[in-house]
Design an enzyme around this catalytic site. Structure first.
Site, mmCIF file in Angstrom:
data_model
loop_
_atom_site.group_PDB
_atom_site.id
_atom_site.type_symbol
_atom_site.label_atom_id
_atom_site.label_comp_id
_atom_site.label_asym_id
_atom_site.label_seq_id
_atom_site.Cartn_x
_atom_site.Cartn_y
_atom_site.Cartn_z
ATOM 1 N N ASP A 181 82.763 21.529 100.989
ATOM 2 C CA ASP A 181 82.048 22.151 99.882
ATOM 3 C C ASP A 181 80.624 21.642 100.078
ATOM 4 O O ASP A 181 80.338 20.460 99.836
ATOM 5 C CB ASP A 181 82.605 21.698 98.529
ATOM 6 C CG ASP A 181 81.898 22.399 97.387
ATOM 7 O OD1 ASP A 181 80.655 22.386 97.364
ATOM 8 O OD2 ASP A 181 82.569 22.962 96.512
ATOM 9 N N HIS A 182 79.739 22.504 100.569
ATOM 10 C CA HIS A 182 78.449 21.963 101.029
ATOM 11 C C HIS A 182 77.633 21.377 99.880
ATOM 12 O O HIS A 182 76.728 20.583 100.100
ATOM 13 C CB HIS A 182 77.662 22.983 101.855
ATOM 14 C CG HIS A 182 76.928 24.017 101.057
ATOM 15 N ND1 HIS A 182 77.538 25.136 100.554
ATOM 16 C CD2 HIS A 182 75.632 24.112 100.674
ATOM 17 C CE1 HIS A 182 76.646 25.867 99.900
ATOM 18 N NE2 HIS A 182 75.474 25.270 99.960
ATOM 19 N N HIS A 244 81.687 25.063 93.961
ATOM 20 C CA HIS A 244 80.489 24.224 93.816
ATOM 21 C C HIS A 244 80.240 23.753 92.379
ATOM 22 O O HIS A 244 79.956 22.584 92.133
ATOM 23 C CB HIS A 244 79.249 24.987 94.291
ATOM 24 C CG HIS A 244 79.384 25.572 95.660
ATOM 25 N ND1 HIS A 244 79.991 24.918 96.696
ATOM 26 C CD2 HIS A 244 78.989 26.764 96.175
ATOM 27 C CE1 HIS A 244 79.957 25.677 97.791
ATOM 28 N NE2 HIS A 244 79.356 26.802 97.493
HETATM 29 O O1 LIG Z 1 78.363 28.754 99.163
HETATM 30 C C1 LIG Z 1 77.430 29.451 98.818
HETATM 31 O O2 LIG Z 1 76.273 28.872 98.489
HETATM 32 C C2 LIG Z 1 75.063 29.598 98.547
HETATM 33 C C3 LIG Z 1 74.047 28.785 97.747
HETATM 34 O O3 LIG Z 1 73.900 27.560 98.382
HETATM 35 P P1 LIG Z 1 72.550 26.724 98.241
HETATM 36 O O4 LIG Z 1 72.783 25.530 99.075
HETATM 37 O O5 LIG Z 1 71.443 27.610 98.738
HETATM 38 O O6 LIG Z 1 72.383 26.430 96.789
HETATM 39 C C4 LIG Z 1 75.206 30.981 97.986
HETATM 40 O O7 LIG Z 1 74.034 31.728 98.261
HETATM 41 C C5 LIG Z 1 76.363 31.672 98.639
HETATM 42 O O8 LIG Z 1 76.563 32.938 98.026
HETATM 43 C C6 LIG Z 1 77.612 30.864 98.532
HETATM 44 O O9 LIG Z 1 78.628 31.433 99.350
#
Ligand SMILES: O=C1O[C@H](COP(=O)(O)O)[C@@H](O)[C@H](O)[C@H]1O
Ligand SMILES: NC(=O)C1=CN([C@@H]2O[C@H](COP(=O)(O)OP(=O)(O)OC[C@H]3O[C@@H](n4cnc5c(N)ncnc54)[C@H](OP(=O)(O)O)[C@@H]3O)[C@@H](O)[C@H]2O)C=CC1
Length: 508
Positions: A181-182, A244
């Site tokens: 989960d990045h 997230h």
């Molecule tokens: O996992 C995802 O995250 C991005 C937003 O990530 P961020 O690090 O730029 O806040 C989101 O645009 C995408 O739809 C989603 O799959």
């Protein structure tokens, strides 16, 4: 760190190019890869090792936070020479047999024990078949460790997530599975644990006696981009909330464990997600706001509405915005609403947590026609990485009136490793603290499931919002019902700037 083989499924894909190769390169430059390592890239297309290595180099030049000239050309060559390419179709058993031969021959060549990390950077429908093939081909029979990193999405709903997990469990133990989960790799999310748990002053006020509400926002300016096929079936609820947003909520609300260890943090996170008050399907509309962007203007540029985006059905009812009010059934958080909100095509890109403290001194200066502002702790996660605290002071430079002022701590952005660097490094070390564990994932889906069903059955109105706005008005009303408002981002900390409510300046 032990020598290892990194087997990358989806080596010719977008994620590998934009995130994984730059992350590996930066770990290499920082001396965080083991002295011996072998990286084997997989995809269906035929590529020579040379072509593959050039593609990797190209991706470093394009996407790495550090220039590909950050190391000498001999070091860069040493890094690239660890890469091999092997054509493989995920359904072809023979391809895995050949892959095993290649992995073993590289292990022999480099005189390495068989520690193997399998990274699945491929479409989710392949996760289970690959895991099973790894087991059946013998790739998973190692003298040392074996680990599996998988990308999102982990399932489409509760039952598909459970069945995926059951299949993965046939080939890997839970402690060998690293679900990315990045958001958990972002520096400020990782810093939350320290900020909240390791500061006695903050710990003392981190509870229902002092906190009025918590607001977690992840707003984006981008629209659906080229991901219509995936996004139109996922929506913000699956794309952002189930993973997230709930992970950030767990990290914000967790209790102080006796010791900071991966397993204690995991237990505390589980307790929080387990204590989330369920939102039942029939009442979902009382606590959840669903939106879809219409055309508008973002950063001065006209943009189409969701239904006009390429690949989106003109009748789609998919959610591009979700806000919700959550309650944690736990004595520490009793009566404290947690608001979450995420949306595409919003006015700005910002991921942040705002903790609004109770303000018993609001009327202290009423005799002078002034009111105090609540103390706020703002944790900016993206694109800025900053922690600010808002308190009240007198503005002696002008009229001596009360004014909210801000103390900020800024992270040095350019020196920070990216989320993927941290997460890959942790997986190589076997530290699963910042990965999503199965019980958290299952409980998150369990909490989200009635909302998915309410959306499907149209029990929650789908509000249209103008691109470039802060989402539908209904999301403001959600907080107004409780006497609160969403807080906006603070401005960069130059002067004594203040954190604004969405519409008005506090001091106005
Ligand atoms: O996992 C995802 O995250 C991005 C937003 O990530 P961020 O690090 O730029 O806040 C989101 O645009 C995408 O739809 C989603 O799959
Ligand atoms: N891109 C991103 O920003 C993000 C992606 N993710 C997730 O990461 C994963 C990968 O995404 P992404 O890189 O964008 O996807 P891409 O479509 O860009 O890449 C897919 C990869 O899978 C390979 N592949 C496709 N079919 C097969 C097959 N039958 N056998 C073997 N390999 C195959 C392709 O190689 P070839 O064509 O050579 O077969 C390619 O390398 C997905 O789970 C996605 O949800 C998660 C967060 C962000």
């Amino acid at each position: 760190m032990e020598p290892m083989t990194y087997v990358l499924f989806g080596a010719t894909g977008d994620l590998a190019k934009r995130k994984i190769y730059p992350a590996l390169y930066n770990l290499f430059v920082d001396g965080k890869l083991p002295p011996s390592f072998s990286i084997i890239g997989l995809g269906r297309r035929e590529l020579s090792n040379d072509t593959f290595q050039s593609q990797v180099e190209q991706s470093l030049r394009q996407f790495s936070r550090r220039s590909a000239n950050a190391v000498s050309s001999s070091d860069l060559n040493a890094f690239l020479s660890a890469f091999r390419y092997h054509p493989l179709d995920v359904n072809n058993t023979e391809d895995y047999r050949k892959l095993l031969q290649l992995v073993k021959s590289r292990e022999d060549e480099l005189n390495m024990k068989s520690n193997r990390l399998f990274y699945l950077s491929v479409a989710p429908e392949f996760f289970d078949v690959i895991a099973l093939q790894i087991k059946e081909s013998g790739l998973g029979d190692t003298e040392g460790w074996k680990r599996l990193i998988i990308e999102k999405p982990f399932g489409h709903d509760l039952s598909s997530a459970r069945s995926l997990n059951a299949k993965l469990s046939e080939a890997f133990e839970e402690n060998e599975i690293y679900r990315i989960d990045h958001y958990l790799g972002k520096s400020m999310v990782q810093n939350l644990e320290t900020l909240v748990l390791a500061n006695p002053v903050i710990q003392a006020v981190w509870n229902k006696d002092h906190i009025a509400n918590v607001q977690i926002t992840a707003s984006e300016t981008v629209g659906v981009e080229e991901r219509a096929g995936y996004y139109d079936n996922a929506g913000a609820i699956r794309d952002m909330v189930q993973n997230h947003m709930l992970q950030v909520l767990m990290m914000t609300a967790l209790h102080l464990p006796s010791q900071i260890t991966p397993s204690n943090i995991k237990d505390e996170k589980r307790k929080i997600i387990q204590s989330l008050q369920p939102i039942n399907k029939p009442e979902a509309a009382l606590s959840v706001v669903r939106g879809q962007y219409a055309s508008g203007s973002v950063n001065g540029k006209d943009v189409p509405g969701y239904l006009e985006e390429p690949g989106i059905e003109a009748t789609s009812k998919n959610d591009t915005f979700v806000a919700a009010r959550l309650w944690i059934e736990d004595p520490k958080w009793e009566g404290v609403p947690f608001y979450i909100r995420t949306g595409k095509r919003m006015s700005g890109k910002s991921t942040r947590i705002v903790v609004e403290f109770k303000n018993p001194t609001k009327e202290l200066y009423l005799s002078r026609n002034e009111i105090t502002s609540p103390n706020l702790l703002v944790i900016e996660i993206n694109p800025n990485e900053r922690v600010s605290f808002q308190f009240n002071g007198k503005n002696f430079a002008s009229n001596g009136n009360l004014e909210p002022v801000q103390l900020s701590f800024n992270a040095e952005q350019d020196k920070l490793p990216e989320a993927y660097e941290r997460l890959i490094f942790d997986a190589l070390r076997g530290d699963a603290t910042f990965f999503a564990h199965w019980n958290e994932v299952e409980l998150s889906w369990q909490w989200v499931q009635p909302i998915l069903e309410a959306f499907e059955e149209n029990l929650v109105p789908l509000h249209s919002y103008e691109a470039g706005s802060n989402g539908p008005e209904a999301s403001d009303q959600l907080l107004e019902e409780d006497g609160f408002e969403w807080w906006l981002d603070p401005k960069p900390p130059q002067a004594n700037n203040i954190i604004r409510r969405e519409q008005t300046w506090i001091s106005a």
